[in-house]
Design a protein around this motif. Structure first.
Motif, PDB file in Angstrom:
ATOM      1  N   GLU A   1      -4.191  -2.909   9.220  1.00  0.00           N
ATOM      2  CA  GLU A   1      -3.581  -1.642   9.638  1.00  0.00           C
ATOM      3  C   GLU A   1      -4.554  -0.813  10.465  1.00  0.00           C
ATOM      4  O   GLU A   1      -4.176  -0.183  11.451  1.00  0.00           O
ATOM      5  CB  GLU A   1      -3.128  -0.852   8.417  1.00  0.00           C
ATOM      6  CG  GLU A   1      -2.278   0.352   8.767  1.00  0.00           C
ATOM      7  CD  GLU A   1      -1.446   0.832   7.594  1.00  0.00           C
ATOM      8  OE1 GLU A   1      -0.680   1.787   7.786  1.00  0.00           O
ATOM      9  OE2 GLU A   1      -1.549   0.260   6.501  1.00  0.00           O
ATOM     10  N   ALA A   2      -5.830  -0.829  10.085  1.00  0.00           N
ATOM     11  CA  ALA A   2      -6.836  -0.097  10.847  1.00  0.00           C
ATOM     12  C   ALA A   2      -6.963  -0.656  12.253  1.00  0.00           C
ATOM     13  O   ALA A   2      -6.991   0.101  13.251  1.00  0.00           O
ATOM     14  CB  ALA A   2      -8.185  -0.158  10.130  1.00  0.00           C
TER      15      ALA A   2
ATOM     16  N   ASP B   1      -6.616  -3.085   3.999  1.00  0.00           N
ATOM     17  CA  ASP B   1      -6.308  -2.072   5.005  1.00  0.00           C
ATOM     18  C   ASP B   1      -6.820  -2.418   6.394  1.00  0.00           C
ATOM     19  O   ASP B   1      -6.547  -1.701   7.356  1.00  0.00           O
ATOM     20  CB  ASP B   1      -6.926  -0.717   4.610  1.00  0.00           C
ATOM     21  CG  ASP B   1      -6.141  -0.012   3.521  1.00  0.00           C
ATOM     22  OD1 ASP B   1      -4.956  -0.352   3.337  1.00  0.00           O
ATOM     23  OD2 ASP B   1      -6.701   0.880   2.857  1.00  0.00           O
TER      24      ASP B   1
ATOM     25  N   ARG C   1      -6.405   8.817   3.725  1.00  0.00           N
ATOM     26  CA  ARG C   1      -7.136   8.028   2.744  1.00  0.00           C
ATOM     27  C   ARG C   1      -8.438   7.469   3.294  1.00  0.00           C
ATOM     28  O   ARG C   1      -9.319   7.071   2.550  1.00  0.00           O
ATOM     29  CB  ARG C   1      -6.264   6.862   2.238  1.00  0.00           C
ATOM     30  CG  ARG C   1      -5.100   7.289   1.363  1.00  0.00           C
ATOM     31  CD  ARG C   1      -4.401   6.091   0.735  1.00  0.00           C
ATOM     32  NE  ARG C   1      -3.734   5.245   1.737  1.00  0.00           N
ATOM     33  CZ  ARG C   1      -4.150   4.036   2.082  1.00  0.00           C
ATOM     34  NH1 ARG C   1      -5.242   3.531   1.544  1.00  0.00           N
ATOM     35  NH2 ARG C   1      -3.480   3.338   2.966  1.00  0.00           N
ATOM     36  N   ASN C   2      -8.541   7.404   4.619  1.00  0.00           N
ATOM     37  CA  ASN C   2      -9.729   6.849   5.263  1.00  0.00           C
ATOM     38  C   ASN C   2     -10.243   7.820   6.325  1.00  0.00           C
ATOM     39  O   ASN C   2     -10.116   7.562   7.532  1.00  0.00           O
ATOM     40  CB  ASN C   2      -9.398   5.494   5.902  1.00  0.00           C
ATOM     41  CG  ASN C   2      -8.936   4.464   4.894  1.00  0.00           C
ATOM     42  OD1 ASN C   2      -9.723   3.821   4.229  1.00  0.00           O
ATOM     43  ND2 ASN C   2      -7.613   4.311   4.783  1.00  0.00           N
TER      44      ASN C   2
ATOM     45  N   ASN D   1       0.823  -1.199   0.000  1.00  0.00           N
ATOM     46  CA  ASN D   1       0.000   0.000   0.000  1.00  0.00           C
ATOM     47  C   ASN D   1       0.856   1.247   0.000  1.00  0.00           C
ATOM     48  O   ASN D   1       1.848   1.352   0.718  1.00  0.00           O
ATOM     49  CB  ASN D   1      -0.919   0.022   1.237  1.00  0.00           C
ATOM     50  CG  ASN D   1      -2.020  -1.011   1.142  1.00  0.00           C
ATOM     51  OD1 ASN D   1      -2.223  -1.608   0.095  1.00  0.00           O
ATOM     52  ND2 ASN D   1      -2.720  -1.213   2.235  1.00  0.00           N
TER      53      ASN D   1
ATOM     54  N   PHE E   1      -2.490   6.866   5.826  1.00  0.00           N
ATOM     55  CA  PHE E   1      -3.619   5.949   5.966  1.00  0.00           C
ATOM     56  C   PHE E   1      -4.867   6.685   6.437  1.00  0.00           C
ATOM     57  O   PHE E   1      -5.963   6.480   5.913  1.00  0.00           O
ATOM     58  CB  PHE E   1      -3.254   4.842   6.956  1.00  0.00           C
ATOM     59  CG  PHE E   1      -4.340   3.821   7.158  1.00  0.00           C
ATOM     60  CD1 PHE E   1      -4.463   2.743   6.307  1.00  0.00           C
ATOM     61  CD2 PHE E   1      -5.244   3.950   8.196  1.00  0.00           C
ATOM     62  CE1 PHE E   1      -5.457   1.797   6.482  1.00  0.00           C
ATOM     63  CE2 PHE E   1      -6.248   3.020   8.385  1.00  0.00           C
ATOM     64  CZ  PHE E   1      -6.354   1.938   7.525  1.00  0.00           C
TER      65      PHE E   1
ATOM     66  N   GLY F   1      -0.083   4.151   1.116  1.00  0.00           N
ATOM     67  CA  GLY F   1      -0.337   4.905   2.340  1.00  0.00           C
ATOM     68  C   GLY F   1      -0.025   4.127   3.580  1.00  0.00           C
ATOM     69  O   GLY F   1      -0.823   4.044   4.498  1.00  0.00           O
ATOM     70  N   ALA F   2       1.121   3.445   3.613  1.00  0.00           N
ATOM     71  CA  ALA F   2       1.440   2.589   4.737  1.00  0.00           C
ATOM     72  C   ALA F   2       1.660   3.389   6.022  1.00  0.00           C
ATOM     73  O   ALA F   2       1.442   2.888   7.105  1.00  0.00           O
ATOM     74  CB  ALA F   2       2.681   1.755   4.426  1.00  0.00           C
TER      75      ALA F   2
ATOM     76  N   GLY G   1      -0.099  -3.702  10.252  1.00  0.00           N
ATOM     77  CA  GLY G   1      -0.430  -3.706   8.829  1.00  0.00           C
ATOM     78  C   GLY G   1       0.735  -4.153   7.973  1.00  0.00           C
ATOM     79  O   GLY G   1       0.578  -4.976   7.056  1.00  0.00           O
TER      80      GLY G   1
ATOM     81  N   VAL H   1     -12.920   0.554   5.842  1.00  0.00           N
ATOM     82  CA  VAL H   1     -11.656   0.345   5.140  1.00  0.00           C
ATOM     83  C   VAL H   1     -11.773  -0.878   4.245  1.00  0.00           C
ATOM     84  O   VAL H   1     -12.661  -1.706   4.412  1.00  0.00           O
ATOM     85  CB  VAL H   1     -10.481   0.161   6.126  1.00  0.00           C
ATOM     86  CG1 VAL H   1     -10.321   1.371   7.019  1.00  0.00           C
ATOM     87  CG2 VAL H   1     -10.659  -1.101   6.969  1.00  0.00           C
TER      88      VAL H   1
END
Length: 421
Positions: free
Chosen positions: A143-144, A140, A15-16, A4, A12, A6-7, A283, A136
């Motif tokens: 990571e979330a 993702d 993006r969310n 990803n 992240f 947006g790691a 993540g 998400v």
């Protein structure tokens, strides 16, 4: 393997944005829970001077989990509106906190308020978990959940200290005013959230076997999926390890090792510090290694470390064990929770979270009660050690259940999400 872009946590969250708002809601909500928990325990002990009342206070949330976990998860699935359920739960928590004023001088009233708060939390947890998965994508989700874990462990470090300081500075009632105000702001902030359109679909073998009829039932999906059985067993074994450790930790530290109360608190904090570091890493770890290896290896390290401490109890080893085990345990726990969600049909996710949480609470309650009795006969270190050893040996069965080579998959999800290795 695709990585990803947006790691990093900031990318992240950008993006969310809905997940970012939800993360703040969870952070404030957890901070209130940690702060009011320490304030209530101090206030109740000052009010009664009785260790029995204090022990009842600690056990009450577990009883609520057993009683309402499955029901709350079922409500989330059947109502199909996790955001509204979460808002409703936050509002109920405001009312319960306000009720503390009326029962501030009644030990039984305080216990009832804690039970009500814990019951509401049972409603909140599955709705919040389902909502995270809605906000998400599948790739993702780990990571979330890792960032959620980071927020939770941050409040574990800050919340008790803040609650204790406020309690000593302004007293119980003003502390309640402060946490009630924070919870009200948290409730208002949740109004900024909107529906997500369910970005995270089901993954793995369970997704391919249908979600209609009996497939929507908890027991049906457990019977059908080896992976789900393995992940639920992982949580049960963790309860067998954690319950004796939690209930006998003061006895081990103060009575066996001979630590001071300050040293005992430092040992406990070291676990949270290590777990805090793990949150943003989850993540990346899952994208590179999949779920199976981090889940099993993290559990093995954390269980094995407790076995070592029980065999050779000492203060330096306690420092090492807790700072070392926090990171692998958090990766294993959050990875397992994420994998469980991805392995479950959309219509069953709330029930899986709620019912599994109820089972975990039930096993914990029984194990806590048994630990106190067994410790009188065999000593606390052996009870703690045997619980951790059972959890460690049980990983062999879990490894077999999580071995995807024994299952046939046909899925359109990315390999790094559905693969176990």
């Amino acid at each position: 393997m695709r990585v990803n872009k947006g790691a990093k946590p900031l990318g992240f969250l950008l993006r969310n944005p809905h997940f970012g708002t939800l993360l703040v809601v969870n952070l404030v909500s957890s901070l209130v829970g940690a702060g009011v928990g320490i304030a209530l325990s101090v206030h109740l002990y000052q009010l009664t001077g009785s260790p029995i009342w204090t022990a009842l206070l600690a056990a009450t949330p577990t009883v609520a989990g057993v009683a309402f976990g499955h029901l709350a998860g079922t409500v989330t699935d059947r109502w199909g509106a996790p955001l509204r359920i979460m808002r409703f739960a936050l509002f109920l928590r405001v009312l319960v906190l306000m009720a503390l004023f009326a029962v501030a001088d009644s030990p039984l009233g305080l216990i009832c308020a804690v039970f009500a708060q814990a019951a509401v939390q049972q409603l909140y947890t599955p709705a919040e978990q389902v909502l995270v998965a809605d906000y998400v994508t599948a790739e993702d989700l780990a990571e979330a959940n890792g960032l959620n874990s980071f927020a939770s462990n941050a409040t574990r470090l800050v919340g008790p200290a803040l609650g204790g300081f406020t309690m000593g500075w302004v007293g119980f009632r003003w502390t309640v005013i402060g946490v009630t105000t924070l919870m009200l702001l948290c409730t208002l902030l949740s109004l900024l959230l909107r529906g997500s359109g369910r970005k995270t679909p089901p993954a793995g073998d369970t997704a391919e076997q249908g979600t209609e009829g009996a497939g929507d039932r908890y027991l049906a999906i457990v019977r059908r999926s080896r992976r789900v059985r393995g992940l639920i067993l992982l949580q049960i074994l963790d309860a067998i390890r954690e319950a004796p450790l939690s209930s006998l930790f003061p006895v081990l530290m103060l009575g066996v090792i001979g630590a001071t109360s300050g040293q005992m608190g430092l040992v406990n904090s070291l676990f949270a510090v290590s777990a805090l570091i793990a949150g943003p890493m989850i993540g990346t770890v899952v994208r590179r290694l999949g779920y199976r290896l981090p889940v099993l290896l993290g559990a093995a390290i954390s269980h094995g470390a407790i076995v070592v401490l029980a065999i050779w109890p000492s203060l330096p080893l306690a420092y090492i064990v807790f700072v070392v085990s926090g990171l692998p345990f958090t990766i294993s726990w959050v990875g397992g929770q994420t994998w469980l969600l991805l392995s479950t049909p959309l219509s069953l996710r709330g029930r899986i979270v709620g019912t599994t949480g109820a089972i975990y609470a039930g096993v914990s309650l029984v194990a806590m009660l048994a630990s106190g009795v067994l410790a009188q006969w065999f000593g606390p270190r052996w009870v703690i050690g045997v619980g951790a050893f059972i959890a460690l040996i049980g990983l062999l069965a879990i490894a077999a259940l999580l071995d995807d080579r024994q299952q046939q998959h046909s899925t359109s999800q990315p390999a790094q999400v559905t693969s176990a290795t």
